[in-house]
Design an enzyme around this catalytic site. Structure first.
Site, PDB file in Angstrom:
ATOM      1  N   LYS A 197       2.231  -1.131 -11.442  1.00 32.34           N
ATOM      2  CA  LYS A 197       1.291  -2.227 -11.208  1.00 32.34           C
ATOM      3  C   LYS A 197       0.024  -1.649 -10.566  1.00 32.34           C
ATOM      4  CE  LYS A 197       1.635  -3.589  -6.543  1.00 32.34           C
ATOM      5  NZ  LYS A 197       1.457  -4.478  -5.497  1.00 32.34           N
ATOM      6  N   HIS A 257       8.443  -3.049  -8.214  1.00 30.97           N
ATOM      7  CA  HIS A 257       9.504  -2.328  -7.498  1.00 30.97           C
ATOM      8  C   HIS A 257      10.427  -3.255  -6.698  1.00 30.97           C
ATOM      9  CE1 HIS A 257       6.715  -2.373  -4.048  1.00 30.97           C
ATOM     10  NE2 HIS A 257       7.795  -2.286  -3.327  1.00 30.97           N
ATOM     11  N   GLU A 300       3.463  -8.357   6.582  1.00 34.09           N
ATOM     12  CA  GLU A 300       3.237  -6.953   6.935  1.00 34.09           C
ATOM     13  C   GLU A 300       2.525  -6.909   8.283  1.00 34.09           C
ATOM     14  OE1 GLU A 300       2.206  -4.417   3.175  1.00 34.09           O
ATOM     15  OE2 GLU A 300       0.832  -6.090   3.250  1.00 34.09           O
ATOM     16  N   ASP A 315      -2.353  -8.992  -4.851  1.00 33.76           N
ATOM     17  CA  ASP A 315      -1.576  -7.805  -4.447  1.00 33.76           C
ATOM     18  C   ASP A 315      -0.090  -8.143  -4.275  1.00 33.76           C
ATOM     19  OD1 ASP A 315      -1.313  -5.094  -3.658  1.00 33.76           O
ATOM     20  OD2 ASP A 315      -1.233  -5.689  -1.556  1.00 33.76           O
ATOM     21  N   HIS A 368       5.313  -9.522  -6.861  1.00 33.86           N
ATOM     22  CA  HIS A 368       6.577  -9.552  -6.127  1.00 33.86           C
ATOM     23  C   HIS A 368       7.051 -10.971  -5.797  1.00 33.86           C
ATOM     24  CE1 HIS A 368       5.530  -5.427  -5.849  1.00 33.86           C
ATOM     25  NE2 HIS A 368       4.763  -5.511  -4.788  1.00 33.86           N
ATOM     26  N   LYS A 383      -1.364  -9.547   5.851  1.00 36.39           N
ATOM     27  CA  LYS A 383      -1.410  -8.304   6.630  1.00 36.39           C
ATOM     28  C   LYS A 383      -1.692  -8.638   8.086  1.00 36.39           C
ATOM     29  CE  LYS A 383      -2.827  -5.065   3.052  1.00 36.39           C
ATOM     30  NZ  LYS A 383      -1.568  -4.307   3.145  1.00 36.39           N
TER      31      LYS A 383
HETATM   32  P1  NAP Z   1      -3.320   8.167  -5.951  1.00 33.29           P
HETATM   33  O1  NAP Z   1      -2.689   8.719  -4.734  1.00 33.29           O
HETATM   34  O2  NAP Z   1      -4.786   7.911  -5.958  1.00 33.29           O
HETATM   35  O3  NAP Z   1      -2.959   9.143  -7.158  1.00 33.29           O
HETATM   36  C1  NAP Z   1      -3.576   9.070  -8.400  1.00 33.29           C
HETATM   37  C2  NAP Z   1      -3.047  10.178  -9.271  1.00 33.29           C
HETATM   38  O4  NAP Z   1      -3.767  10.154 -10.512  1.00 33.29           O
HETATM   39  C3  NAP Z   1      -3.240  11.568  -8.688  1.00 33.29           C
HETATM   40  O5  NAP Z   1      -2.140  12.378  -9.051  1.00 33.29           O
HETATM   41  C4  NAP Z   1      -4.496  12.047  -9.395  1.00 33.29           C
HETATM   42  O6  NAP Z   1      -4.492  13.454  -9.395  1.00 33.29           O
HETATM   43  C5  NAP Z   1      -4.303  11.453 -10.771  1.00 33.29           C
HETATM   44  N1  NAP Z   1      -5.556  11.295 -11.514  1.00 33.29           N
HETATM   45  C6  NAP Z   1      -6.686  10.684 -11.086  1.00 33.29           C
HETATM   46  N2  NAP Z   1      -7.635  10.766 -12.038  1.00 33.29           N
HETATM   47  C7  NAP Z   1      -7.082  11.445 -13.083  1.00 33.29           C
HETATM   48  C8  NAP Z   1      -7.563  11.861 -14.345  1.00 33.29           C
HETATM   49  N3  NAP Z   1      -8.811  11.591 -14.762  1.00 33.29           N
HETATM   50  N4  NAP Z   1      -6.731  12.537 -15.164  1.00 33.29           N
HETATM   51  C9  NAP Z   1      -5.454  12.796 -14.783  1.00 33.29           C
HETATM   52  N5  NAP Z   1      -4.938  12.438 -13.601  1.00 33.29           N
HETATM   53  C10 NAP Z   1      -5.757  11.766 -12.755  1.00 33.29           C
HETATM   54  O7  NAP Z   1      -2.636   6.807  -6.393  1.00 33.29           O
HETATM   55  P2  NAP Z   1      -1.159   6.299  -6.054  1.00 33.29           P
HETATM   56  O8  NAP Z   1      -1.181   5.610  -4.747  1.00 33.29           O
HETATM   57  O9  NAP Z   1      -0.197   7.394  -6.264  1.00 33.29           O
HETATM   58  O10 NAP Z   1      -0.952   5.149  -7.132  1.00 33.29           O
HETATM   59  C11 NAP Z   1      -0.712   5.410  -8.488  1.00 33.29           C
HETATM   60  C12 NAP Z   1      -0.548   4.089  -9.205  1.00 33.29           C
HETATM   61  O11 NAP Z   1       0.561   3.397  -8.663  1.00 33.29           O
HETATM   62  C13 NAP Z   1      -1.734   3.144  -9.048  1.00 33.29           C
HETATM   63  O12 NAP Z   1      -1.861   2.375 -10.203  1.00 33.29           O
HETATM   64  C14 NAP Z   1      -1.328   2.266  -7.884  1.00 33.29           C
HETATM   65  O13 NAP Z   1      -1.954   1.015  -7.916  1.00 33.29           O
HETATM   66  C15 NAP Z   1       0.154   2.135  -8.167  1.00 33.29           C
HETATM   67  N6  NAP Z   1       0.938   1.824  -6.972  1.00 33.29           N
HETATM   68  C16 NAP Z   1       0.920   2.649  -5.892  1.00 33.29           C
HETATM   69  C17 NAP Z   1       1.692   2.349  -4.789  1.00 33.29           C
HETATM   70  C18 NAP Z   1       1.734   3.253  -3.595  1.00 33.29           C
HETATM   71  O14 NAP Z   1       2.513   2.942  -2.672  1.00 33.29           O
HETATM   72  N7  NAP Z   1       0.998   4.326  -3.548  1.00 33.29           N
HETATM   73  C19 NAP Z   1       2.477   1.196  -4.778  1.00 33.29           C
HETATM   74  C20 NAP Z   1       2.489   0.372  -5.900  1.00 33.29           C
HETATM   75  C21 NAP Z   1       1.712   0.702  -6.991  1.00 33.29           C
HETATM   76  P3  NAP Z   1      -5.814  14.380  -9.561  1.00 33.29           P
HETATM   77  O15 NAP Z   1      -6.832  13.828  -8.636  1.00 33.29           O
HETATM   78  O16 NAP Z   1      -5.334  15.760  -9.268  1.00 33.29           O
HETATM   79  O17 NAP Z   1      -6.185  14.225 -10.995  1.00 33.29           O
END
Ligand code: NAP
Length: 485
Positions: free
Chosen positions: A146, A176, A214, A233, A238, A336
């Site tokens: 998401k 999740h 939260e 969000d 959820h 929040k």
């Molecule tokens: P993040 O920390 O910003 O990670 C983004 C990832 O994408 C990094 O591995 C980044 O690596 C890669 N990336 C960015 N631009 C890219 C490109 N042009 N080509 C290839 N890879 C690229 O984000 P995140 O928190 O892990 O979240 C990922 C997804 O899950 C999002 O959609 C977010 O909304 C969702 N989500 C996250 C959470 C959470 O708890 N974090 C919870 C629910 C949903 P590089 O910069 O090395 O390319």
């Protein structure tokens, strides 16, 4: 879909990101630790960062050290897990770079699961790149994190784009919450016990509350959260999934089609809120400076570093317009910087039709289903206080506790992503969200947001560490109902 062959490779986009490091790699390790992964499964991480296999394995080791309990890091298991990991650098915005992937993935004869843990704005180019690289064949499943869009139109765009290459049974949309043990336990509670079902309707239930609170503020999610707000969000995904599981009809069987068919009927039966009803049926708020756990915390705009009209709190009153729930309000609340962190479903049953205990308060039964931080189910019942009752019988509300943590103390509680990743690997979509569900959810949410705009509704301030603006209390008190805090 049980009986589908487990895949032999996972291709993880966003492998260096927060979600992958904090949840996905530790969850895959958790499965491997329990010998639940196919022996030959390889996990190929990808992102732009120019790592080689060794550097990615080192980063994964660090992630495990941070996010898995030390006693579970058994050296030979960790080594086995790290050996599964490969890395290929791909900037998904450059179509030429996808050509490196097929060789790294190898033969996908037994199947490939692709997990997009990147910003949804990259889904389109990623899927096009995968198609050009020949990685969208019949043996490939696609998991999407998401948010799936930020309204119905953008969600449809993503869904159309994915549907061009993947038929619905091979798309695994993640919420999740559906991977959480207690959320699945809702189905067991409702449909493996005869006790509740006869009362689980407008005849037996007065109202239902769902709270996801939260204590944290923005936590570095600055850009994303300010564009989304609490409604999109938390409620859109959820909380509406929780509502659907609570309100659904008994499915004919615990399989992907039956469960999702009955959930989507609930989502489509949600009474639309519109410009005329949002002012009385919704409350939005934004936290100001205040105290959490005795410490002073800044307000939302200070954390953000600028002005904002984004809601960090929403409370609303919903109705499911069908026979079962006629006239039963569902109160939803999330935010929040609230006083506690917990997720809970609270079911207030109706009072006994006639009390034989004149002059003695007889509280109606309540069922409290706690999803986090600790999981438990508690039924509040009336009981006689012990005594000889010379000055009349005395009654007291006492809890009948299902302390799941104690009963199943020997069983390690899996994190939600362990369950979801294993289902993805094995090809069971029951706990993933189907397209019609997501779109029904957005349809309902979009109408609320349109109502807010039509009424120029701005979030009301609330002090951090309180249960939102006082209007949220008014929302339920008008109906003679108090929030279960
Ligand atoms: P993040 O920390 O910003 O990670 C983004 C990832 O994408 C990094 O591995 C980044 O690596 C890669 N990336 C960015 N631009 C890219 C490109 N042009 N080509 C290839 N890879 C690229 O984000 P995140 O928190 O892990 O979240 C990922 C997804 O899950 C999002 O959609 C977010 O909304 C969702 N989500 C996250 C959470 C959470 O708890 N974090 C919870 C629910 C949903 P590089 O910069 O090395 O390319």
């Amino acid at each position: 879909m049980s009986g589908v062959t487990p895949v032999s490779a996972i291709l993880l986009f966003g492998a260096t990101g927060d979600l992958a490091q904090r949840m996905l790699l530790p969850s895959l390790y958790g499965l491997d630790e329990s010998d639940l992964l196919p022996d030959d499964l390889v996990i190929i991480g990808t992102a732009r960062n120019p790592l080689n296999d060794t550097a990615f394995q080192a980063a994964a080791r660090t992630a495990l050290e941070h996010h898995v309990a030390a006693e579970r890091l058994i050296p030979e298991r960790v080594a086995r897990f790290l050996q599964r990991l490969r890395y290929v650098a791909v900037d998904v915005t450059d179509p030429g770079q996808f050509q490196h992937l097929p060789r790294a993935v190898g033969e996908t004869g037994r199947g490939l699961a692709i997990f997009l843990s990147t910003a949804p704005s990259l889904f389109g180019v990623t899927i096009a790149g995968l198609a050009a690289a020949g990685l969208t064949g019949a043996e490939v499943r696609l998991a999407l994190e998401k948010p799936l869009g930020d309204d119905l139109a953008s969600s449809r765009m993503i869904n159309d784009l994915v549907a061009d290459l993947f038929p619905e049974p091979r798309i695994f949309r993640i919420d999740h919450y559906l991977g959480k043990e207690t959320v699945q336990n809702l189905l067991a509670l409702r449909f493996a016990n005869i006790l509740f079902e006869p009362m689980w309707n407008a005849g037996g239930v007065d109202h239902i509350q769902i709270t996801v609170s939260e204590t944290v503020g923005l936590e570095g999610r600055v850009g994303f959260y300010d564009r989304a707000g609490a409604l999109r969000d938390m409620v859109q995904n959820h909380m509406l999934q929780l509502l659907a599981l609570v309100a659904m009809e008994p499915p004919s069987s615990f399989n992907a089609t039956s469960v999702r068919d009955d959930k989507v009927k609930v989502l489509r039966s949600l009474r639309r809120l519109d410009a005329a009803t949002v002012p009385t049926h919704t409350v939005i708020g934004q936290y100001q400076t205040g105290a959490i756990a005795g410490g002073l915390v800044p307000g939302y705009r200070d954390e953000l570093g600028g002005p904002s009209e984004t809601e960090t709190f929403v409370a609303l009153k919903a109705h499911v317009d069908n026979w079962r729930w006629k006239g039963v309000p569902f109160y939803l609340r999330t935010g929040k910087r609230l006083p506690t962190r917990h997720s809970e479903i609270f079911i207030q049953f109706k009072p006994v039709p006639h009390s034989i205990f004149h002059g003695v308060a007889v509280e109606a039964n309540k069922l409290v289903i706690r999803l986090q931080p600790q999981e438990n189910i508690r039924l509040l019942m009336m009981s006689k206080q012990p005594g000889l009752d010379r000055d009349g019988i005395r009654l007291q509300e006492v809890p009948l506790d299902l302390g799941l943590t104690n009963v199943f103390a020997e069983t390690r509680r899996r994190i939600a992503y362990e369950r979801l990743l294993l289902d993805l690997i094995e090809g069971d979509p029951t706990l993933f969200v189907r397209r019609d569900e997501v779109e029904a959810q957005w349809d309902w949410i979009d109408a609320i947001r349109a109502g807010w705009r039509a009424n120029s509704m701005a979030p009301k301030p609330y002090a951090a560490g309180t249960w939102g603006p006082s209007a949220a209390i008014g929302l339920t008190e008008r109906d003679g109902v108090s929030w279960h805090d």
